[in-house]
Write a protein that holds these residues in place. Structure first.
Motif, short mmCIF file in Angstrom:
data_model
loop_
_atom_site.label_atom_id
_atom_site.label_comp_id
_atom_site.label_asym_id
_atom_site.label_seq_id
_atom_site.Cartn_x
_atom_site.Cartn_y
_atom_site.Cartn_z
N PRO A 120 0.92 -1.44 0.04
CA PRO A 120 -0.06 0.13 0.04
C PRO A 120 0.90 1.30 -0.02
O PRO A 120 2.09 1.13 0.38
CB PRO A 120 -0.91 -0.13 1.36
N GLU A 121 0.08 2.08 -0.50
CA GLU A 121 0.86 3.84 -0.27
C GLU A 121 1.44 4.04 1.00
O GLU A 121 0.54 3.77 2.04
CB GLU A 121 0.10 4.65 -0.98
N GLU A 122 2.46 4.46 1.05
CA GLU A 122 3.17 5.00 2.54
C GLU A 122 2.18 5.72 3.35
O GLU A 122 2.41 5.87 4.50
CB GLU A 122 4.54 5.46 2.23
N ASP A 123 1.20 6.55 2.78
CA ASP A 123 0.65 7.66 3.37
C ASP A 123 -0.61 7.16 4.03
O ASP A 123 -1.45 8.09 4.62
CB ASP A 123 0.33 8.86 2.64
N THR A 124 -1.00 5.83 3.99
CA THR A 124 -2.18 5.22 4.50
C THR A 124 -1.82 4.86 5.90
O THR A 124 -0.68 4.51 6.28
CB THR A 124 -2.55 4.10 3.89
N ASP B 99 -2.29 2.77 7.92
CA ASP B 99 -1.80 1.16 8.38
C ASP B 99 -0.65 0.50 7.48
O ASP B 99 -0.47 -0.47 7.32
CB ASP B 99 -3.04 0.01 8.22
N ALA B 100 -0.32 1.69 6.49
CA ALA B 100 0.76 1.07 5.67
C ALA B 100 1.78 0.09 6.24
O ALA B 100 2.36 -0.56 5.53
CB ALA B 100 1.21 2.20 4.92
N ALA B 101 2.36 0.70 7.22
CA ALA B 101 3.76 0.22 7.79
C ALA B 101 3.60 -1.18 8.25
O ALA B 101 4.08 -2.16 8.08
CB ALA B 101 4.25 0.92 9.14
N ARG B 102 2.33 -1.44 8.88
CA ARG B 102 1.97 -2.89 9.27
C ARG B 102 1.89 -3.85 8.09
O ARG B 102 2.30 -4.94 7.96
CB ARG B 102 0.58 -2.97 10.01
N TRP B 103 1.11 -3.45 7.08
CA TRP B 103 0.81 -4.17 5.78
C TRP B 103 2.12 -4.43 5.21
O TRP B 103 2.44 -5.51 4.60
CB TRP B 103 -0.21 -3.66 5.02
N ARG B 104 3.13 -3.37 5.04
CA ARG B 104 4.08 -3.74 4.31
C ARG B 104 5.07 -4.72 5.18
O ARG B 104 5.78 -5.36 4.52
CB ARG B 104 5.00 -2.44 4.44
N TYR C 246 -9.71 -7.16 0.73
CA TYR C 246 -10.56 -6.04 1.40
C TYR C 246 -10.04 -4.70 1.84
O TYR C 246 -10.45 -3.60 2.00
CB TYR C 246 -11.30 -6.89 2.49
N ARG C 247 -8.57 -5.02 2.28
CA ARG C 247 -7.89 -3.74 2.78
C ARG C 247 -7.89 -2.75 1.46
O ARG C 247 -7.88 -1.52 1.58
CB ARG C 247 -6.52 -4.22 3.28
N ARG C 248 -7.37 -3.32 0.32
CA ARG C 248 -7.34 -2.38 -0.79
C ARG C 248 -8.60 -1.94 -1.23
O ARG C 248 -8.71 -0.76 -1.82
CB ARG C 248 -6.74 -3.10 -1.94
N TYR D 252 -11.92 5.11 1.74
CA TYR D 252 -12.04 5.07 3.44
C TYR D 252 -10.79 5.61 4.35
O TYR D 252 -11.37 6.42 5.05
CB TYR D 252 -12.06 3.46 3.70
N PHE D 253 -9.63 5.67 3.84
CA PHE D 253 -8.88 6.07 4.30
C PHE D 253 -8.55 7.49 4.19
O PHE D 253 -7.55 8.05 5.16
CB PHE D 253 -7.07 5.26 4.18
N GLY D 254 -9.01 8.20 3.22
CA GLY D 254 -9.09 9.85 2.89
C GLY D 254 -7.72 10.17 2.79
O GLY D 254 -6.66 9.54 2.50
#
Length: 385
Positions: free
Chosen positions: A55-59, A61-66, A90-92, A99-101
């Motif tokens: 995922p893009e770093e500005d979301t 939860d990005a750190a967890r998913w990465r 579902y996250r994507r 949703y994450f704005g």
């Protein structure tokens, strides 16, 4: 390990048949703009023909998913574990719908129209009216009815109602493939005066009998406290969040049924007093099995006398999303859990353990997709060592 790259398999159908239908329903349910609609369509194409990208770093939860995705980034979606890829879809999808704005759609549950319509349906009032007759039943039958409703509510999309017997409407006793209900009652009796955890699955018509069961455990003294775990964000279409719990409690309070209204009122007061607490954790939206519980969540659940896991996804995460021999003992697959654990689950995926060989032979002999039809169910218990 189950993957989704085998044409004709259940996981393959999820990505190539179920997800396209889901996307159509999501885009029809809310007036998303061109940017969101295009992002959702791109996700659908990517998930069947592309590679897994972080995922893009500005979301948020990005750190967890990465971190969670280090072993699979750059792989085709179909080559990743099915549990992993389905969770990431579902996250994507949340990301694609905004949703994450930031923006207009920030924090908007894309599945809320489905949940709200189900909870508001007149069929719910008819189901809740059955609670008015429960007090006339002997206590053992009343408890069996509440447990049965919580179990078979897991197939709410296939037809569900509160039952006044120990089985689901329209289902034969043979549909319950493993029945540790007596052991579950024993574990709950042993929990008297302690903490019981219930990890929810779906909102709507499934969550209502879960809440009724929680009310019973508190009112009967089986539990001094119940912790109800829900998802921290929308997930898997109808998975319950805190907002869904509050809506369901209010639905009970406002029901024409006097018994349902009383249950809703007691639950409201239990929330006020802290004997019922709603909890969540990012791990409940992780693409990982419960074997990998983080230390803080493991400690929380380890403090329970018994944990009840609802539904198919929790079962997959408990035992591991693998093509186990179905006669594998449940305790062998679930014994890692930090408390005594009970699974209430209707079968909607290939994973199953704890069945006897005769049952497996009978079901295999029918030539039907019995593992994924939602017709069959299990109540399985693994006591704390």
């Amino acid at each position: 390990m189950i993957r989704s790259d085998v044409p004709g398999s259940f996981p393959w159908a999820v990505f190539h048949e179920r997800h396209p239908e889901l996307v159509r329903r999501v885009l029809d349910a809310l007036p998303y703009g061109p940017a969101e609609r295009a992002a959702v369509e791109r996700l659908l194409l990517e998930s069947t023909t592309g590679l897994l990208e972080p995922p893009e770093e500005d979301t948020p939860d990005a750190a967890r998913w990465r971190e969670w995705g280090e072993p699979v980034w750059g792989s085709p979606w179909g080559e990743a574990p099915f549990l992993w890829a389905e969770s990431y879809f579902y996250r994507r999808l949340l990301d694609a719908t905004g949703y994450f704005g930031p923006g207009t759609w920030q924090g908007i549950d894309p599945f809320a129209p489905f949940k709200n319509a189900e909870l508001a349906g007149t069929a719910v009032d008819e189901e809740l009216a059955a609670l008015d007759r429960l007090d006339d039943l002997p206590k053992p039958r009343r408890e069996a009815a509440l447990l049965s409703s919580a179990l078979w509510g897991n197939r709410a999309d296939l037809g569900f109602g509160f039952q006044l017997t120990a089985g689901p409407g329209g289902a034969a006793s043979s549909d319950l493939l493993a029945d540790d209900s007596a052991q579950l009652r024993s574990e709950l009796e042993r929990a008297r005066g302690g903490l019981v955890c219930l990890v929810a699955d779906n909102a709507g018509r499934e969550l209502l009998p879960d809440l009724v069961l929680i009310d019973h455990l508190l009112a009967d003294g089986r539990a001094a406290e119940v912790a109800l775990y829900v998802k921290p964000q929308p997930y898997y279409v109808s998975d319950a969040t805190t907002a869904d719990v509050l809506a369901s409690v209010e639905r009970l309070r406002a029901a024409p049924s006097a018994a349902a209204g009383a249950v809703g009122g007691r639950l409201w007061r239990a929330l006020n007093r802290g004997t019922l607490v709603i909890r969540t954790h990012p791990f409940f939206c992780a693409p990982l099995p419960y074997h990998d519980l983080p230390a803080d969540l493991r400690a929380e659940l380890g403090g329970a006398a018994v944990t009840i896991l609802k539904g198919d996804l929790n079962y997959r995460r408990l035992v591991g999303d693998r093509l186990w021999p179905p006669t594998t003992p449940f305790a062998e697959a679930a014994g890692h859990f930090p408390s005594s654990v009970a699974a209430l689950r209707t079968l909607k995926s290939d994973v199953v353990v704890g069945l006897d060989a005769g049952t497996v032979a009978r079901l295999d002999g029918t030539g039907t997709a019995w593992r994924v039809s939602g017709r069959h169910a299990v109540i399985q218990v693994c006591p704390r060592p």
